[in-house]
Scaffold this active site. Structure first.
Site, PDB file in Angstrom:
ATOM      1  N   GLU A   1       0.813  -1.214   0.000  1.00 40.49           N
ATOM      2  CA  GLU A   1       0.000   0.000   0.000  1.00 40.49           C
ATOM      3  C   GLU A   1       0.855   1.275   0.000  1.00 40.49           C
ATOM      4  O   GLU A   1       0.776   2.100   0.900  1.00 40.49           O
ATOM      5  CB  GLU A   1      -0.961  -0.023   1.194  1.00 40.49           C
ATOM      6  CG  GLU A   1      -1.988  -1.136   1.041  1.00 40.49           C
ATOM      7  CD  GLU A   1      -2.921  -1.278   2.219  1.00 40.49           C
ATOM      8  OE1 GLU A   1      -4.124  -1.508   1.995  1.00 40.49           O
ATOM      9  OE2 GLU A   1      -2.455  -1.174   3.372  1.00 40.49           O
TER      10      GLU A   1
ATOM     11  N   GLU B   1      -4.272 -10.175  -0.053  1.00 41.51           N
ATOM     12  CA  GLU B   1      -5.125 -10.109   1.130  1.00 41.51           C
ATOM     13  C   GLU B   1      -6.553 -10.403   0.688  1.00 41.51           C
ATOM     14  O   GLU B   1      -7.000  -9.902  -0.342  1.00 41.51           O
ATOM     15  CB  GLU B   1      -5.073  -8.727   1.808  1.00 41.51           C
ATOM     16  CG  GLU B   1      -3.715  -8.355   2.377  1.00 41.51           C
ATOM     17  CD  GLU B   1      -3.661  -6.945   2.954  1.00 41.51           C
ATOM     18  OE1 GLU B   1      -4.743  -6.399   3.287  1.00 41.51           O
ATOM     19  OE2 GLU B   1      -2.561  -6.392   3.065  1.00 41.51           O
TER      20      GLU B   1
END
EC number: 3.2.1.23
Length: 1025
Positions: free
Chosen positions: A462, A538
């Site tokens: 991220e 994820e």
């Protein structure tokens, strides 16, 4: 007068912790962990090295609010106000400063590379002595395996160096700083540095020397790097062990390097070569290095299923054979590749059964001990996980060694996350930050490259997508072409990743976010020109009572070969232990330490609690991921097909237990040994099964058991299971009572019914059952009423909180529509006496602010045997949000020790999370019917129930129930589980229908449509006696 170059003043003036161009000063190059054995046999068996010494233990410690507050005298001597702390530790766990939990938001004002003037600073010191022979010759190094966030080091009052990147070692040469006798180390650790802007991971923000500290003594001429590779022919029958060895120190023509390969106690072979023997280009060779190649016939291959390890011992010696130094590492012969859109290990396509794992301990913070690491690995293996993503930073070096030995595939991830930046790629697209990012990627590869368990490198998490990512991707592909690289940032499918690795992409539903759309995983595979494998970095956000719809992902993974699995978010709840005024421990989350900003309970997304006891969702993951799949073959004979999803191991330690039961009562059973090759099948023919002679459901259950203990499981471990409902012999109702009807009396306020020793009372004003007696004992503390709500799950709440309401969250929709505030308006309450029963008929309109949300009609049929049959019909208003449940609730007066039921269990299960549950007759203590989520919520449901026995009561029908000492109101209003107080009696919820829990993510409504209560009318029936 010039300043002393070693002084604190000079260090403070330079402010290296606010300069992204300075990530280290005087730090040694990264390399694999070394032990510098002086005996090759010690290296082979990994005996403790006399050349390595731990400095873990009690250190002197003083805490200051800022580095400028540290007195100059500390550099030379301990301060009077100093205390002692244990190293490794996080100082917040020792009562200094406060841990901060935040997910995206930076815990400091965003002004890179600058940090606040109030910058908590920990000053550590340690006095130690050095062996005389270490001082006479060679090099003595100090190794800090992890310090958060940046630190300066002094030895005997002299400045040694500076390091940052909290998750990789900082190693310094102490040789010229050490003295005979006592020596003093002084370490000044800063909580915040410019590196903190690259460490914005979803975790507790803590500080200190939190990993091991050690001394290493190496000879003056030494091995400085060791790189191991394995190469194969096409069918993996022959391999080459390739060892590149780099040295440093005195230039000598007589130096030789030998690599020996051992298979446990068996000598495989060796190779010797002088330095400089590997010609690089037309200008020749590096004089300080060599590459040795050793042929190995029929190597035993490494995989997570069969983690066979060899041992490579590398010796640096003189021409006469005198050993100068030996280093060693475990070697796994394996090959990782991507071919035809598939991630392959040793030529076989992997199916990643993965979990994201933070390094977290409920009492020690981010300090990991060997026992906890092994516990995590054993639990993962026992629950059919084969992979782990080091989210989101390189882990303790021992972790990789254990993954090598026990067998887990590892994604090793660089310590880079800039989630709180706007835009997210603000730093990753800025060349000023390339050196800092580069150090975090290149040093990770240099430290960890020899571990066979690491099959993928990750550029971080991220941080958007920028030119720095592209440069680092190319560096890794050049430096280590043996592994793929993945990176999700910027949309999961940029040129900086070999694997499409989205997070929280759904199976069939597109999420077309601007700039970075998340397509459904099925759609992603068919994008024009896309040929890469897809592995979710994820997915399945396991926050609290979650993981609904998990089985749907696994149906897709098995259906589409290029969907190669993913990594659940995440492994362990990140709660921390605090103590109340009476010394009792309780589990804390964001905000409980006065930390601000904070993201409250969002730190608890684990499949296991912080103490590693399982969440019920762990069983769902285990079942979905099991390595044996079962099919009941059609035909007159009962045949079961067992398919092995193991790629490399034969089923040499599995037996299949099968059993047939009628409503939980065993009828017949048997055992069959499984003998299945990798990816093979076995057909098991069962003997003729008996037919049901009485009414009930006939269930066939198979379980795969491991009779022998393994490195990761005890004897008797159950690795896979499945059930089939073979049929049902119906008895639509219990035999109807043919005798006299119960006695019915009425008054202006109540209907009263008497049948033998049982009595019932219905309020005519409220239209509800207000009391039920058995003999003289009242059975109810509250009336039996409709229930349409639940104490909100984390997934129901989403991102809503007091200061930021998300109107799309389920709980906000329910609140806005009045589901929690609705009041019942009585429409009908009648009583009739039939030939053999009394009939009570009621109707209610559940209203909020004049709007009718639900209409509930009930018929209570009470016969002379004392059985009450309740028939419920509910109409749901077309404009109201889909309700959480449609059921009944009451507070029973009795508190019994145990609960017995015939239905799905034994663990908590919900309509979209029940694949792992089995239909049997279960019996558990009452306290085990409650799931102790740290953030209280709806919990403990058991679905598919045919019969429930509790105390003096029996219920039958087709329903779902939960039963505990905690009512929904208290669960909804209580912030932490330790604040819950057992209520009088027992709360019983019986649901005809219950919404799923969701779990694709926890910040948007994620309950699939098929598990929402979207119909306009519902009907259910239960019997109570």
């Amino acid at each position: 007068m010039p300043q002393n170059a070693d002084s604190l003043a000079v260090v403070l003036k330079c402010r290296d912790w606010e300069n992204p161009g300075v990530t280290q000063l005087n730090r040694l190059e990264a390399h694999p962990p070394f032990c510098s054995w002086r005996n090759a046999d010690d290296a082979r068996v990994n005996r403790d090295s006399a050349q390595k010494r731990s400095l873990n233990g009690e250190w002197t410690f003083a805490w200051f609010s800022a580095p400028e507050a540290v007195p100059e005298s500390w550099r030379t001597s301990d301060l009077q106000q100093a205390d002692s702390v244990r190293v490794p530790s996080n100082w917040q766990m020792d009562g200094y400063d406060a841990p901060i939990y935040t997910n995206v938001t930076y815990p400091i004002p965003v002004n890179p590379p600058f940090v606040p003037a109030d910058n908590p600073t920990g000053c550590y010191s340690l006095t130690f002595s050095i062996d005389a022979d270490w001082l006479q010759a060679g090099q003595t190094r100090i190794i800090f395996d992890g310090v958060n966030s940046a630190f300066h080091l002094w030895c005997n009052s002299r400045w040694v160096g500076y390091g940052q990147d909290s998750r990789l070692p900082s190693e310094f040469d102490l040789t010229h700083f050490l003295l005979k006798g006592e020596n003093r180390l002084a370490v000044m650790v800063l909580r915040w540095s410019d590196g903190s802007y690259l460490e914005d991971q979803d975790m507790w923000r803590m500080s200190g020397i939190f990993r091991d500290v050690s001394l290493l003594h190496k000879p003056a001429t030494q091995i400085r790097d060791l790189r191991i590779n394995t190469r194969f022919n096409d069918d993996f029958s022959r391999a080459v062990l390739e060892a590149e060895v780099r040295t440093t120190g005195e230039r000598r023509d007589d130096l030789r390097v030998t690599v020996q390969l051992w298979d446990s106690e068996t000598f495989v072979g060796e190779k010797t070569a002088p330095l400089g023997s590997e010609i690089i280009d037309e200008r020749g060779a590096y004089p300080d290095r060599t590459t040795l190649r050793l042929n190995v016939e029929h190597p035993a291959l490494w995989s997570a299923e069969t983690p066979h390890l060899y041992r490579a011992v590398v010796q640096l010696h003189a021409a006469d054979g005198t050993l100068i130094e030996a280093e060693a590492c475990d070697v796994g012969f394996r090959q990782v590749s991507i071919e035809n859109g598939l991630l392959l290990l040793n030529g076989k396509p992997l199916l990643i059964r993965g979990a994201n794992r933070h390094e977290h301990h409920p009492e020690n913070g981010q300090v990991m001990d060997k026992e906890t690491m092994i516990k995590d690995i054993l639990l993962m293996k026992q629950n059919n996980f084969n992979a782990v993503r080091c989210s989101h930073y390189p882990n303790h070096p021992l972790w990789y060694t254990l993954c090598d030995r026990y067998g887990l595939y590892v994604v090793d991830e660089a310590n880079i996350e800039t989630h709180g930046m706007v835009p997210m790629n603000r730093l990753s697209d800025d060349p000023v930050w390339l050196p800092a990012m580069s150090q975090r990627v290149t040093r990770m590869v240099q430290r960890d490259r020899n571990h066979p368990s690491i099959i993928i490198w990750s550029l971080g998490n991220e941080s958007g997508h920028g030119a720095n990512h592209d440069a680092l991707y190319r560096w890794i592909k050049s430096e280590d072409p043996s592994r793929p690289v993945q990176y999700e940032g910027g949309g999961a499918n940029t040129a900086a990743t070999d694997i499409i690795c989205p997070m929280y992409a759904r199976v069939d539903q597109d999420q077309p976010f601007p700039a970075v759309p998340k397509w459904s995983i099925k759609k992603w595979l068919s994008m024009p020109g896309e040929q890469r494998p897809l592995i979710l970095c994820e997915y399945a956000h396991a926050m609290g009572n979650s993981l609904g719809g998990y089985a749907k992902y696994w149906q897709a993974f098995r259906q589409y070969p290029r969907l190669q699995g993913g990594f659940v978010w995440d492994w362990v709840d990140q709660s921390l232990i605090k103590y109340d005024d009476d010394g009792r421990p309780w589990s804390a989350y964001g905000g409980d330490f006065g930390d601000a900003p904070n993201d409250r309970q969002f730190c608890m997304n684990g499949l296991v609690f912080a103490d590693r006891t399982p969440h019920p969702s762990l069983y769902e993951a285990k079942h979905a991921q099991q390595f044996f799949q079962f099919a009941l073959l059609p035909g007159a004979e009962c045949q079961i097909e067992v398919t092995s999803e193991y790629l490399f191991r034969h089923s040499d330690n599995e037996v299949l237990h099968w059993s047939l039961a009628l409503d939980g009562n065993p009828l017949t059973a048997g055992v069959v040994t499984l003998d299945i090759p990798p990816q093979g099948r076995q057909i098991i023919a069962l003997p003729a099964l008996p037919e049901a002679e009485t009414a009930g459901q006939l269930w066939l259950t198979v379980r795969v058991e491991q009779p022998q203990a393994t490195a990761w499981s005890q004897a008797g471990h159950i690795s896979a299971w499945q059930q089939w409902k073979l049929g049902e012999k119906l008895a639509t109702q219990w035999p109807q009572h043919a005798g006299n009807a119960p006695q019915l009396t009425s008054s202006g306020t109540a209907f009263r019914i008497v049948a033998g020793e049982k009595r019932w009372e219905f309020s005519r004003q409220q239209g509800v059952l207000t009391q039920f007696w058995i003999g003289e004992e009242a059975q109810l503390l509250t009336p039996l009423v409709d229930q349409f709500t639940r104490a909100p799950l984390d997934n129901d709440i989403g991102v809503s909180e007091a200061t930021r309401i998300d109107p799309n969250a389920w709980v906000e929709r329910w609140k806005a529509a009045g589901h929690y505030q609705a009041k019942a308006v009585l429409l009908q309450c009648d009583a009739d006496t039939l030939a053999s029963a009394v009939l009570i008929t009621t109707a209610h309109a559940w209203q909020y602010q004049g709007e009718t949300l639900f209409i509930s009609r009930k018929t209570y049929r009470i016969d002379g045997n004392g059985e009450m049959q309740i028939t419920v019909d509910v109409d749901v208003a077309s404009g109201t949000p889909h309700p959480a449940r449609i059921g009944l609730s009451c507070q029973l007066a009795q508190v019994a020790e145990r609960v017995n039921w015939l239905g799905l269990g034994p663990h908590e299960n919900y309509p979209d999370r029940l694949s792992a549950a089995c239909f049997e007759r279960w019996d558990l203590p009452l306290e085990e019917m409650y799931t102790p989520y740290v953030f209280p919520s709806e919990n403990g449901l058991r679905c598919g129930t045919r019969e429930l026995l509790y105390g003096a009561h029996q219920w039958r029908g087709d329903f779902q129930f939960n039963i505990s000492r905690y009512g929904q109101k208290q669960l909804m209003e209580t912030s932490h589980r330790h604040l819950l107080q057992p209520e009088a009696g027992t709360w019983l919820n019986i649901d005809g229908f219950h919404m799923g829990v969701g779990g694709d993510d926890s910040w948007s409504p994620s309950v699939s449509a098929e598990y929402q209560l979207s119909a306009g009318r519902y009907h259910y029936q239960i019997s109570w006696r």
